[in-house]
Design a protein around this motif. Structure first.
Motif, PDB file in Angstrom:
ATOM      1  N   ILE A  25       0.843  -1.195   0.000  1.00  0.00           N
ATOM      2  CA  ILE A  25       0.000   0.000   0.000  1.00  0.00           C
ATOM      3  C   ILE A  25       0.881   1.249   0.000  1.00  0.00           C
ATOM      4  CG2 ILE A  25      -1.820  -1.239   1.223  1.00  0.00           C
ATOM      5  CD1 ILE A  25      -1.136   0.419   3.697  1.00  0.00           C
ATOM      6  N   PRO A  26       0.368   2.352  -0.529  1.00  0.00           N
ATOM      7  CA  PRO A  26       1.164   3.586  -0.569  1.00  0.00           C
ATOM      8  C   PRO A  26       1.501   4.081   0.835  1.00  0.00           C
ATOM      9  CG  PRO A  26      -0.744   3.725  -2.033  1.00  0.00           C
ATOM     10  CD  PRO A  26      -0.945   2.510  -1.190  1.00  0.00           C
ATOM     11  N   LEU A  27       2.620   4.777   0.938  1.00  0.00           N
ATOM     12  CA  LEU A  27       3.069   5.280   2.225  1.00  0.00           C
ATOM     13  C   LEU A  27       2.026   6.154   2.923  1.00  0.00           C
ATOM     14  CD1 LEU A  27       5.185   5.683   4.427  1.00  0.00           C
ATOM     15  CD2 LEU A  27       6.271   7.415   2.973  1.00  0.00           C
ATOM     16  N   PRO A  28       1.371   7.114   2.237  1.00  0.00           N
ATOM     17  CA  PRO A  28       0.367   7.913   2.940  1.00  0.00           C
ATOM     18  C   PRO A  28      -0.762   7.068   3.530  1.00  0.00           C
ATOM     19  CG  PRO A  28       0.978   8.978   0.889  1.00  0.00           C
ATOM     20  CD  PRO A  28       1.594   7.609   0.859  1.00  0.00           C
ATOM     21  N   ARG A  29      -1.190   6.045   2.806  1.00  0.00           N
ATOM     22  CA  ARG A  29      -2.243   5.161   3.310  1.00  0.00           C
ATOM     23  C   ARG A  29      -1.754   4.365   4.520  1.00  0.00           C
ATOM     24  NH1 ARG A  29      -7.213   4.110   4.736  1.00  0.00           N
ATOM     25  NH2 ARG A  29      -8.058   2.094   4.081  1.00  0.00           N
ATOM     26  N   PHE A  30      -0.514   3.922   4.475  1.00  0.00           N
ATOM     27  CA  PHE A  30       0.067   3.202   5.607  1.00  0.00           C
ATOM     28  C   PHE A  30       0.056   4.070   6.864  1.00  0.00           C
ATOM     29  CE2 PHE A  30       4.019   2.593   8.097  1.00  0.00           C
ATOM     30  CZ  PHE A  30       3.763   1.334   8.626  1.00  0.00           C
ATOM     31  N   LEU A  31       0.462   5.317   6.731  1.00  0.00           N
ATOM     32  CA  LEU A  31       0.495   6.215   7.888  1.00  0.00           C
ATOM     33  C   LEU A  31      -0.907   6.491   8.411  1.00  0.00           C
ATOM     34  CD1 LEU A  31       3.242   8.750   6.731  1.00  0.00           C
ATOM     35  CD2 LEU A  31       3.498   6.757   8.220  1.00  0.00           C
ATOM     36  N   THR A  32      -1.860   6.670   7.510  1.00  0.00           N
ATOM     37  CA  THR A  32      -3.240   6.906   7.929  1.00  0.00           C
ATOM     38  C   THR A  32      -3.787   5.722   8.712  1.00  0.00           C
ATOM     39  OG1 THR A  32      -3.667   8.363   6.043  1.00  0.00           O
ATOM     40  CG2 THR A  32      -5.583   7.365   7.113  1.00  0.00           C
ATOM     41  N   LEU A  33      -3.576   4.514   8.205  1.00  0.00           N
ATOM     42  CA  LEU A  33      -4.067   3.319   8.888  1.00  0.00           C
ATOM     43  C   LEU A  33      -3.393   3.130  10.240  1.00  0.00           C
ATOM     44  CD1 LEU A  33      -4.278   0.818   5.895  1.00  0.00           C
ATOM     45  CD2 LEU A  33      -6.184   1.502   7.373  1.00  0.00           C
ATOM     46  N   ALA A  34      -2.100   3.388  10.295  1.00  0.00           N
ATOM     47  CA  ALA A  34      -1.390   3.255  11.568  1.00  0.00           C
ATOM     48  C   ALA A  34      -1.995   4.179  12.620  1.00  0.00           C
ATOM     49  CB  ALA A  34       0.093   3.553  11.379  1.00  0.00           C
ATOM     50  N   ALA A  35      -2.241   5.412  12.244  1.00  0.00           N
ATOM     51  CA  ALA A  35      -2.801   6.376  13.187  1.00  0.00           C
ATOM     52  C   ALA A  35      -4.240   6.029  13.558  1.00  0.00           C
ATOM     53  CB  ALA A  35      -2.729   7.776  12.597  1.00  0.00           C
ATOM     54  N   GLU A  36      -5.033   5.636  12.572  1.00  0.00           N
ATOM     55  CA  GLU A  36      -6.442   5.348  12.826  1.00  0.00           C
ATOM     56  C   GLU A  36      -6.641   4.151  13.751  1.00  0.00           C
ATOM     57  OE1 GLU A  36      -8.522   7.030   8.692  1.00  0.00           O
ATOM     58  OE2 GLU A  36      -8.172   4.864   8.956  1.00  0.00           O
ATOM     59  N   THR A  37      -5.694   3.232  13.745  1.00  0.00           N
ATOM     60  CA  THR A  37      -5.841   2.029  14.576  1.00  0.00           C
ATOM     61  C   THR A  37      -5.103   2.133  15.901  1.00  0.00           C
ATOM     62  OG1 THR A  37      -4.061   0.996  13.281  1.00  0.00           O
ATOM     63  CG2 THR A  37      -6.322   0.466  12.669  1.00  0.00           C
ATOM     64  N   GLY A  38      -4.556   3.292  16.218  1.00  0.00           N
ATOM     65  CA  GLY A  38      -4.029   3.532  17.549  1.00  0.00           C
ATOM     66  C   GLY A  38      -2.526   3.529  17.704  1.00  0.00           C
ATOM     67  N   PHE A  39      -1.783   3.276  16.640  1.00  0.00           N
ATOM     68  CA  PHE A  39      -0.323   3.325  16.744  1.00  0.00           C
ATOM     69  C   PHE A  39       0.145   4.770  16.887  1.00  0.00           C
ATOM     70  CE2 PHE A  39      -0.873  -0.750  14.564  1.00  0.00           C
ATOM     71  CZ  PHE A  39       0.034  -1.553  15.232  1.00  0.00           C
ATOM     72  N   ASP A  40       1.218   4.948  17.625  1.00  0.00           N
ATOM     73  CA  ASP A  40       1.869   6.256  17.630  1.00  0.00           C
ATOM     74  C   ASP A  40       3.312   6.169  17.177  1.00  0.00           C
ATOM     75  OD1 ASP A  40       3.132   5.179  19.841  1.00  0.00           O
ATOM     76  OD2 ASP A  40       2.129   6.479  21.287  1.00  0.00           O
ATOM     77  N   ALA A  41       3.721   4.965  16.708  1.00  0.00           N
ATOM     78  CA  ALA A  41       5.080   4.783  16.204  1.00  0.00           C
ATOM     79  C   ALA A  41       5.043   3.867  14.989  1.00  0.00           C
ATOM     80  CB  ALA A  41       5.979   4.183  17.271  1.00  0.00           C
ATOM     81  N   VAL A  42       5.912   4.152  14.029  1.00  0.00           N
ATOM     82  CA  VAL A  42       5.992   3.344  12.809  1.00  0.00           C
ATOM     83  C   VAL A  42       7.450   3.141  12.417  1.00  0.00           C
ATOM     84  CG1 VAL A  42       3.742   4.007  11.843  1.00  0.00           C
ATOM     85  CG2 VAL A  42       5.773   5.415  11.346  1.00  0.00           C
ATOM     86  N   GLU A  43       7.671   2.058  11.672  1.00  0.00           N
ATOM     87  CA  GLU A  43       8.907   1.880  10.922  1.00  0.00           C
ATOM     88  C   GLU A  43       8.641   2.284   9.478  1.00  0.00           C
ATOM     89  OE1 GLU A  43      11.562  -1.583  11.572  1.00  0.00           O
ATOM     90  OE2 GLU A  43       9.864  -2.387  12.729  1.00  0.00           O
ATOM     91  N   LEU A  44       9.684   2.681   8.773  1.00  0.00           N
ATOM     92  CA  LEU A  44       9.535   3.124   7.398  1.00  0.00           C
ATOM     93  C   LEU A  44      10.634   2.539   6.529  1.00  0.00           C
ATOM     94  CD1 LEU A  44       8.798   6.912   8.036  1.00  0.00           C
ATOM     95  CD2 LEU A  44       7.123   5.134   7.486  1.00  0.00           C
ATOM     96  N   SER A  45      10.428   2.599   5.236  1.00  0.00           N
ATOM     97  CA  SER A  45      11.477   2.348   4.251  1.00  0.00           C
ATOM     98  C   SER A  45      12.047   3.701   3.859  1.00  0.00           C
ATOM     99  CB  SER A  45      10.900   1.640   3.021  1.00  0.00           C
ATOM    100  OG  SER A  45      11.761   1.790   1.908  1.00  0.00           O
ATOM    101  N   ILE A  46      13.345   3.897   4.050  1.00  0.00           N
ATOM    102  CA  ILE A  46      13.915   5.218   3.790  1.00  0.00           C
ATOM    103  C   ILE A  46      13.864   5.560   2.306  1.00  0.00           C
ATOM    104  CG2 ILE A  46      16.367   4.704   3.407  1.00  0.00           C
ATOM    105  CD1 ILE A  46      14.864   7.353   5.811  1.00  0.00           C
ATOM    106  N   GLN A  47      13.840   4.543   1.436  1.00  0.00           N
ATOM    107  CA  GLN A  47      13.697   4.813   0.005  1.00  0.00           C
ATOM    108  C   GLN A  47      12.336   5.444  -0.295  1.00  0.00           C
ATOM    109  OE1 GLN A  47      14.719   1.816   1.480  1.00  0.00           O
ATOM    110  NE2 GLN A  47      15.176   0.431  -0.219  1.00  0.00           N
ATOM    111  N   GLN A  48      11.289   4.927   0.356  1.00  0.00           N
ATOM    112  CA  GLN A  48       9.961   5.506   0.159  1.00  0.00           C
ATOM    113  C   GLN A  48       9.906   6.934   0.693  1.00  0.00           C
ATOM    114  OE1 GLN A  48       7.289   2.462   1.939  1.00  0.00           O
ATOM    115  NE2 GLN A  48       6.388   2.343  -0.103  1.00  0.00           N
TER     116      GLN A  48
END
Length: 302
Positions: A25-48
């Motif tokens: 899934i696209p990075l913006p969608r990943f961040l939205t889902l993480a926040a909506e489901t209660g996460f306050d921390a994420v890992e990322l791909s630095i290339q993305q």
């Protein structure tokens, strides 16, 4: 949650989401889902991050109330996937050329940890591979330190279903104590280990593998469960389950992390194709629930 369970948050752990769990899934969608489901921390791909623009990603994180606590790809392999530490010499030299750009992206995100996998086996004889590993760990740590970034090195303990870049005729190392000794040999005090619960279980689920790291700190933690009835020797990454859905001894794992002084993110990382086929919202919800409340760690901090 059972009456004897202790939420991860009460143990000092921070629920985190790894992008591999929501692959594709696209990075913006990943961040939205993480926040909506209660996460306050994420890992990322630095290339993305670089593809979207580091400042733009930082702005998205801020809008969602998220922190980037770790990122892969300090050595990249394409637009999303990371490369392991022991890639061919020419490829490694080429990737060093634009390392400053990647580290600048870490700095923009205020991301403190760069994760990297150490190959469990290589085509180089073991002494040569170990020498390369020590040199490269030191080189990457030297480059990362001025940007406020610490290297977190991961040992791979599963032996089945590994991609070609992690295989070879010469066994290198496959457990946390061996990795800690390798890092000690570099003389670095600013490099830690990445503890992955699935690999820890595949290596025998030995509490001492975490509590016996000596002066080497736990720099990051990724979590997934081992299916019931699967022996460590038969474990493969595609079998990963949500934490709490399998046989991994979570109380032992949590107590060992506590003993090692770790109080940081615990990042749900799944490669299971059956679970990845679920609706992405359900995956994110189950990932958060498992990271926060399904540890079964009674009195783990005592």
């Amino acid at each position: 949650m059972s009456a004897t369970s202790t939420p991860a948050a009460e143990l000092g752990f921070t629920a985190c989401l790894n992008p591999a769990t929501l692959s594709g899934i696209p990075l913006p969608r990943f961040l939205t889902l993480a926040a909506e489901t209660g996460f306050d921390a994420v890992e990322l791909s630095i290339q993305q991050v670089i593809a979207h623009g580091p400042q733009q990603v930082r702005d998205m994180l801020d809008r969602h109330g998220l922190r980037a606590v770790a990122a892969s790809g300090i050595l990249p392999a394409g637009p999303v996937l990371p490369a392991p530490l022991l890639i061919p010499d020419e490829q490694y030299a080429d990737l060093l050329q634009d390392l400053p750009q990647r580290l600048a992206a870490f700095q923009t995100l205020n991301c403190p940890t760069a994760t990297i996998v150490l190959n469990p086996a290589t085509t180089w004889p073991r002494p040569d591979a170990l020498a390369r590993a020590r040199t490269r760990i030191s080189q990457l740590a030297d480059a990362a330190a001025p940007c406020g970034v610490r290297l977190a090195v991961e040992a791979v303990s599963v032996t089945r279903g590994l991609p070609p870049e992690l295989t070879g005729e010469h066994l290198l190392l496959t457990d946390l104590p061996s990795l800690a000794r390798l890092i000690e040999e570099t003389g670095r005090t600013d490099v830690g280990v990445l503890v992955d619960s699935f690999h820890w279980a595949a290596a025998g689920a030995d509490r001492g593998h975490i509590t016996g790291l000596g002066t080497i700190p736990v720099a990051h933690v990724q979590i997934a469960d081992l299916p019931i009835g699967i022996t460590p020797a038969d474990a493969a990454d595609e079998m990963r389950l949500f934490p709490g859905d399998g046989a991994l001894p979570w109380r032992t794992f949590g107590q060992a992390l506590n003993k090692a002084g770790y109080t940081g993110p615990v990042s749900v990382e799944l490669f299971n194709p059956a679970l990845r086929a679920l609706p992405v919202g359900e995956i994110a919800q189950r990932a958060h629930h498992s990271a926060v409340s399904r540890w079964n760690l009674p009195e783990v901090t005592r």
